[in-house]
Design a protein around this motif. Structure first.
Motif, short mmCIF file in Angstrom:
data_model
loop_
_atom_site.label_atom_id
_atom_site.label_comp_id
_atom_site.label_asym_id
_atom_site.label_seq_id
_atom_site.Cartn_x
_atom_site.Cartn_y
_atom_site.Cartn_z
N LYS A 39 -7.69 -38.82 8.25
CA LYS A 39 -8.00 -37.47 7.77
C LYS A 39 -7.25 -37.17 6.48
CE LYS A 39 -9.11 -35.31 12.22
NZ LYS A 39 -8.67 -34.32 13.25
N PHE A 40 -6.12 -37.87 6.28
CA PHE A 40 -5.33 -37.64 5.06
C PHE A 40 -4.95 -38.92 4.33
CE2 PHE A 40 -2.29 -38.21 8.45
CZ PHE A 40 -1.31 -39.02 7.88
N ALA A 41 -4.84 -40.03 5.07
CA ALA A 41 -4.39 -41.29 4.48
C ALA A 41 -5.55 -42.05 3.85
CB ALA A 41 -3.70 -42.16 5.52
N ASP A 42 -5.21 -43.01 2.99
CA ASP A 42 -6.22 -43.81 2.30
C ASP A 42 -6.56 -45.09 3.06
OD1 ASP A 42 -6.41 -42.47 -0.60
OD2 ASP A 42 -4.33 -42.42 0.09
N THR A 71 3.25 -36.60 10.08
CA THR A 71 3.84 -35.46 9.38
C THR A 71 4.31 -35.86 7.99
OG1 THR A 71 4.55 -34.49 11.48
CG2 THR A 71 5.63 -33.70 9.48
N VAL A 72 4.98 -37.02 7.91
CA VAL A 72 5.48 -37.49 6.62
C VAL A 72 4.32 -37.76 5.67
CG1 VAL A 72 6.77 -39.29 5.42
CG2 VAL A 72 7.56 -38.47 7.65
N GLY A 73 3.29 -38.43 6.16
CA GLY A 73 2.15 -38.76 5.32
C GLY A 73 1.44 -37.53 4.79
N LYS A 74 1.28 -36.52 5.64
CA LYS A 74 0.62 -35.29 5.21
C LYS A 74 1.44 -34.58 4.13
CE LYS A 74 -1.78 -34.48 9.59
NZ LYS A 74 -1.82 -33.67 10.83
#
Length: 225
Positions: free
Chosen positions: A93-96, A62-65
């Motif tokens: 899906k969202f992180a590098d 949640t924090v990363g998104k």
């Protein structure tokens, strides 16, 4: 290299102290939080984020998104002791990047460096010719002394770019004319000479004594590197 700041979110104090110490020894500034509650605010001063997935309150996903929503260009790495492929797929899906615990500090630092390098904005290629800065990809020329942009007409710009593609070479009037106008040069035609005179008026510090576009008597012109 400009010092980079890493946002690091880890609730296990022993691991957190170890990671912070290692990153600071490698030249990074570190903002360490033990939960994700203040992550968005802290991220405003950071260049990259490293987040544990298992956090109190808001989980790392949640924090990363939220960080990616607020700062899409900031690279984010997820850390987890969980090895399930579903977790990794969800994170990526969202992180590098995604790193599984336990990890070696060398690998963590190397991955952060790669993320920062990938996210760095591309620098425009610039070429210095005398007192001129030439940004070829942007079709832009600046006076390095004043910082002012020098506006050239289309033909003037094409002539100058042709010189730069053949830097240091003596070019005949025929070569230049045929490359820029795309038609045979007619002996005695003054068109090129007029364009070069106007070009010099814009780019030379002293058009009467040009130091960039040199005249090679009886042959043509040259721009030295």
């Amino acid at each position: 290299m400009t010092k980079k700041t890493v946002l690091y979110i880890e609730d296990e104090r022993q691991i957190g102290e170890w990671v912070v110490r290692n990153l600071e020894e490698r030249g990074y500034d570190v903002v360490w939080l033990e939960s994700g509650d203040e992550a968005s605010q802290a991220a405003e001063q950071c260049d990259a984020a490293v987040l544990d997935i298992m956090l109190p309150g808001l989980d790392g996903f949640t924090v990363g998104k939220r960080l990616k929503r607020d700062r899409p260009s900031m690279p984010v790495m997820m850390l987890s002791a969980r090895t399930a492929i579903d977790d990794k797929i969800e994170a990526l899906k969202f992180a590098d990047d995604y790193l599984t615990k336990p990890f070696h500090p060398d690998e963590l630092a190397a991955r952060i460096e790669v993320m920062l390098r990938r996210s760095a904005p591309a620098q425009p290629e610039v070429r210095k010719v005398g007192h001129l800065l030439v940004y070829e990809q942007q079709n832009r020329i600046e006076d390095a002394d004043s910082g002012e942009e020098i506006a050239l007409t289309g033909k003037q710009f094409y002539i100058f770019m042709y010189f730069l593609r053949h830097i240091g070479q003596i070019l005949t009037k025929e070569q230049i004319y045929e490359a820029v106008w795309g038609e045979p040069y007619i002996d005695g035609d003054k068109t090129l000479m007029v364009h070069i005179r106007y070009l010099r008026e814009k780019i030379e510090q002293d058009p009467g004594n040009p130091t960039i576009v040199e005249t090679i008597r009886g042959i043509g012109y040259r721009v030295r590197g």
